[in-house]
Design a protein around this motif. Structure first.
Motif, PDB file in Angstrom:
ATOM      1  N   ASN A   1       0.839  -1.199   0.000  1.00  0.00           N
ATOM      2  CA  ASN A   1       0.000   0.000   0.000  1.00  0.00           C
ATOM      3  C   ASN A   1       0.876   1.252   0.000  1.00  0.00           C
ATOM      4  O   ASN A   1       2.105   1.170  -0.117  1.00  0.00           O
ATOM      5  CB  ASN A   1      -0.987  -0.012   1.172  1.00  0.00           C
ATOM      6  CG  ASN A   1      -0.284  -0.007   2.525  1.00  0.00           C
ATOM      7  OD1 ASN A   1       0.919   0.248   2.614  1.00  0.00           O
ATOM      8  ND2 ASN A   1      -1.036  -0.289   3.576  1.00  0.00           N
ATOM      9  N   TYR A   2       0.236   2.389   0.137  1.00  0.00           N
ATOM     10  CA  TYR A   2       0.946   3.675   0.101  1.00  0.00           C
ATOM     11  C   TYR A   2       2.039   3.706   1.167  1.00  0.00           C
ATOM     12  O   TYR A   2       3.167   4.132   0.920  1.00  0.00           O
ATOM     13  CB  TYR A   2      -0.087   4.777   0.347  1.00  0.00           C
ATOM     14  CG  TYR A   2       0.402   6.186   0.127  1.00  0.00           C
ATOM     15  CD1 TYR A   2       1.344   6.477  -0.854  1.00  0.00           C
ATOM     16  CD2 TYR A   2      -0.099   7.248   0.877  1.00  0.00           C
ATOM     17  CE1 TYR A   2       1.771   7.780  -1.070  1.00  0.00           C
ATOM     18  CE2 TYR A   2       0.314   8.550   0.674  1.00  0.00           C
ATOM     19  CZ  TYR A   2       1.245   8.813  -0.297  1.00  0.00           C
ATOM     20  OH  TYR A   2       1.670  10.102  -0.500  1.00  0.00           O
ATOM     21  N   GLN A   3       1.699   3.228   2.349  1.00  0.00           N
ATOM     22  CA  GLN A   3       2.658   3.222   3.456  1.00  0.00           C
ATOM     23  C   GLN A   3       3.872   2.371   3.099  1.00  0.00           C
ATOM     24  O   GLN A   3       5.013   2.798   3.300  1.00  0.00           O
ATOM     25  CB  GLN A   3       1.970   2.675   4.716  1.00  0.00           C
ATOM     26  CG  GLN A   3       2.890   2.625   5.930  1.00  0.00           C
ATOM     27  CD  GLN A   3       2.162   2.161   7.187  1.00  0.00           C
ATOM     28  OE1 GLN A   3       1.167   1.440   7.098  1.00  0.00           O
ATOM     29  NE2 GLN A   3       2.653   2.566   8.332  1.00  0.00           N
TER      30      GLN A   3
ATOM     31  N   ILE B   1       5.086   1.523   0.209  1.00  0.00           N
ATOM     32  CA  ILE B   1       5.912   2.106  -0.850  1.00  0.00           C
ATOM     33  C   ILE B   1       6.755   3.260  -0.302  1.00  0.00           C
ATOM     34  O   ILE B   1       7.950   3.389  -0.612  1.00  0.00           O
ATOM     35  CB  ILE B   1       5.029   2.564  -2.034  1.00  0.00           C
ATOM     36  CG1 ILE B   1       4.385   1.338  -2.695  1.00  0.00           C
ATOM     37  CG2 ILE B   1       5.840   3.347  -3.063  1.00  0.00           C
ATOM     38  CD1 ILE B   1       3.328   1.655  -3.731  1.00  0.00           C
TER      39      ILE B   1
END
Lengths: 150, 620
Positions: free
Chosen positions: A89-91, A93
């Motif tokens: 997820n964004y975290q 990455i």
């Protein structure tokens, strides 16, 4: 400092940045969803920008190098390395990006400590500064979007 | 002619030896009295252009006008009072009512000019000799035309609150609501700050006039969640309330709640009925949260055939699954949702859209509204409907990202709130550490307190930096939640003696490093100040992210995703003309009222798109 030595150091840094571009390209292939690919593409674009900056440096003399340092707030120091995965997820990455920049920063700091040559030191300082700036950029994103409530 | 007649004129000459009766230099020799009501002064920085002076002026001598150099901002209309001295009667009511105390009067009363236009002037906009006059009329200390104190909201005592999940705020009586409504000056500054631009002065006036249904109709013009927002709205309106400058802001949120509570449910449909004819176009909406249902409501009012797809067994999104019942009782949320559904909006619960080409069946098949049929993919909706709006929120909790977080005694704040909503009892045990300083953290902490836990909130920054509503923090403290600020999570350990039954939370003290104006200071770990505390449960509640996995890659490229957020235009338009989005996945404010506003705007955008399509078809 001999021109060849200066050129070698820039080439070394260039190689690392190109590796980073390659790394994010591979991550894009691993990623499963469009939102992941969009972010990875953006980070890859930033790394490509760094490649261009370093290529431009090759044509400049070491005297023209400007050193910029940003303070290390250790925002990512205690974060656990995230593993590339298709469902990251964004975290995840952002952690991957921060940790990569952190390692590069540490490498140039190490090289800086190992040399007495003032011109070499200036180059390593510049490179370390650049990496810490990149790390700080991702840390700010992390702070703002991943942990807005913390 | 007598001798007296001859001599009398000469007596006048006596005066030549006397002191003059007139003032030779009146401007300097005869100043106005200390509290004389002379020419106006206005502190341009303090003034917010609320226009209360204009409203109260009995002679229509004041107009609010734009002034060069004054910009419209949140809480400031950007206008300033212009006073016509051909009309002013110097009564000073404008000064007495001024909500910011910016308007005062000097003791100057002489102003000579051949141009009559100059006597219509904007105090403070241009330099005048009396600008720095310390004398003149200003409102005496303690003298208020307005009531600065808010009518206190009856609430349950903290000890009582902790015994159940019963709603803690009890609501205004009619008398209390009218008294509070009387404090409003109807300036409308609040309307600009409200993301939905609700007609706040209008519905407050309706309370004063005892026109509950009129007030409800006004609220529904821009917000189909009055019962919910009347309880949990982030009330940005109150932050900019003109009365807030010299007293307590009007309790706008509680007044909204009063109307929603007082309106008879049977009247709701009549109040919100539409005269628009039925249209044949079909619109699919993904997500039955405030954004999705707001879009559904306004589209339905416009006559469209609306179907809402919701993954959960009930509607409301984070209003239901992220906010505990003691703040927003489910029956109140259901009241709002039922009205939307009653207009003919079809809501398919337990229907999780996925981005795969092949459809998957519903996750749960026996929830209300579930037809047991297969859940369509995003692409199918795109093909089958004339327009698609999605507002799927931020459902995925982020982790602390630190070592040891896979410890069995770590449970996310959102999952605790979801469990309680679903009627489950989360396994919290006795001592609980909640990590974070937002509303989810406060709600998780207060929920844990209601379950009998001893709760400590740990937050990286200072209390003043906490993003949670101030009242949530205050209420959490009242309920016995302990706070440790400037505490940075370092790692979670499993102490051998705890045998996995407790988690050792290691945290370090933070030093705050200033980042300049308008930026939160950075907490920096002091590695020599590390602490370890044992807790039965550690609850991360630091933030949540979007889940956009249901959007196929080719479509995502057209829609436009930036940093896991959907890029939208003013009316929710994405890069793909047929697809619209809104709510937390696209906006910056991430609260219910912003999602509601997004849904409303998107409904207008979809309506325009479909009407343009229809026109094209008719002309081709």
């Amino acid at each position: 400092m001999p021109d060849t030595q200066y050129s070698e150091i820039i080439d070394f840094a260039l190689k690392r940045e190109k590796e980073a571009v390659q790394f994010y390209t591979e991550l894009e292939h691993i990623a499963q969803f469009a939102s992941q690919k969009e972010l990875l593409g953006e980070i890859k674009g930033m790394e490509q920008g760094h490649v261009k900056i370093l290529e431009n440096l090759k044509t400049k003399s070491p005297e023209a190098i400007r050193v910029e340092r940003v303070p290390n707030f250790m925002a990512s120091t205690y974060l656990v390395e995230a593993q590339p995965a298709k469902d990251m997820n964004y975290q995840d990455i952002l952690i991957i990006a921060m940790k990569r920049e952190d390692r590069s920063h540490a490498l140039y700091e190490e090289l800086l400590q190992q040399t007495e040559n003032p011109e070499l030191r200036k180059i390593f300082e510049m490179l370390a500064g650049e990496e810490s700036k990149h790390k700080r950029f991702f840390e700010d994103l992390y702070d703002k979007y991943v942990q807005p409530d913390n | 002619m007598s001798l007296k007649d001859i001599l009398s004129p000469l007596t006048v000459w006596r005066r030549t030896a006397e002191k003059p009766y007139t003032v030779i230099d009146p401007i300097n020799d005869r100043p106005g009295a200390a509290r004389y009501r002379g020419f106006h002064k206005n502190d341009m920085e303090a003034c917010i252009g609320c226009g209360t002076c204009e409203t109260i002026c009995q002679n229509a001598a004041i107009d609010l006008v734009p002034v060069e150099g004054i910009e419209t901002t949140n809480g400031d209309s950007g206008l300033r009072p212009q006073i016509d001295y051909g009309r002013c009667c110097w009564c000073a009511l404008c000064v007495d009512i001024c909500t910011t105390s910016s308007l005062t009067m000097s003791n100057e009363y002489i102003w000579v000019d051949t141009d009559p236009e100059v006597f219509r002037f904007v105090p403070g906009a241009e330099n005048k000799p009396w600008d720095n006059s310390e004398l003149g009329y200003s409102r005496a200390e303690g003298y208020q035309l307005l009531d600065p104190e808010r009518v206190e909201m009856p609430e349950l005592e903290p000890d009582t609150r902790l015994t159940s999940f019963i709603e803690m705020v009890q609501g205004y009586s009619a008398e209390q609501a009218k008294k509070e409504a009387d404090r409003c000056v109807e300036c409308g500054i609040c309307m600009a700050a409200c993301p939905a631009h609700m007609d706040i002065p209008g519905y407050i006036k309706a309370i004063r006039e005892n026109d509950i249904n009129g007030g409800l109709a006004l609220m529904y013009q821009t917000n189909p969640f009055p019962a919910s927002c009347g309880r949990i709205c982030t009330h940005r309106c109150e932050e900019v309330c003109a009365i807030n400058h010299t007293g307590d802001p009007i309790a706008i949120r509680w007044l909204k709640r009063y109307i929603a509570d007082m309106a008879d449910e049977s009247d709701y449909q009549a109040i919100t009925k539409t005269a628009e004819p039925e249209r044949t176009e079909k619109v699919a909406i993904i997500g039955a949260g405030p954004g999705g249902l707001s879009a559904a409501y306004y589209l339905r009012l416009l006559g469209y055939q609306v179907t809402v797809f919701e993954a959960q067994p009930h509607g409301g999104g984070m209003l239901r699954y992220g906010i505990p019942e003691y703040r927003l009782p489910y029956d109140q949320l259901d009241k709002d949702i039922d009205l939307v559904a009653s207009l003919g909006v079809e809501i398919k619960y337990n229907t999780r859209i996925n981005g795969l080409k092949e459809s998957n069946g519903p996750k749960e098949s026996d929830g209300p509204g579930s037809d047991g049929g297969p859940a369509p993919s995003f692409e199918q909706l795109y093909q089958d409907y004339d327009a698609v709006f999605f507002s799927t929120g931020l459902p995925d909790p982020y982790t602390l990202g630190i070592q040891g977080e896979d410890h069995p005694r770590v449970i996310s704040g959102i999952s605790i709130l979801e469990d309680v909503t679903a009627g489950k009892t989360p396994d919290l045990r006795k001592s609980v550490a909640v990590v974070g300083g937002g509303n989810v953290a406060m709600d998780a902490a207060r929920t844990a307190r209601r379950m009998g836990c001893e709760v400590t909130v740990l937050y990286r920054r200072r209390e003043v930096d906490m993003p949670a509503d101030e009242e949530e923090i205050t209420e959490a403290k009242e309920e016995g939640v302990k706070f440790i600020t400037q505490a940075i999570p370092v790692r979670i350990e499993d102490k051998p003696e705890a045998k996995g039954e407790q988690a050792a939370f290691v945290w370090g003290e933070a030093e705050m490093v200033d980042q300049g104006e308008d930026r939160r200071p950075k907490p920096v770990l002091q590695e020599d100040k590390i602490h370890t505390d044992l807790f039965d449960t550690v609850v991360p509640a630091i933030g949540q992210g979007s889940s956009l996995d249901f959007i196929p890659e080719d479509m995502a490229a057209k829609i436009g995703i930036i940093k896991y957020k959907i890029k939208v235009g003013l009316h929710g338009e994405t890069g793909e003309p047929k697809i619209f989005a809104g709510g937390d996945i696209s906006n910056r404010l991430k609260d219910a009222i912003s999602a509601i506003a997004d849904g409303h705007r998107a409904a207008k955008g979809i309506d325009r798109y479909l009407r343009e399509n229809q026109s094209k078809k008719e002309t081709s």
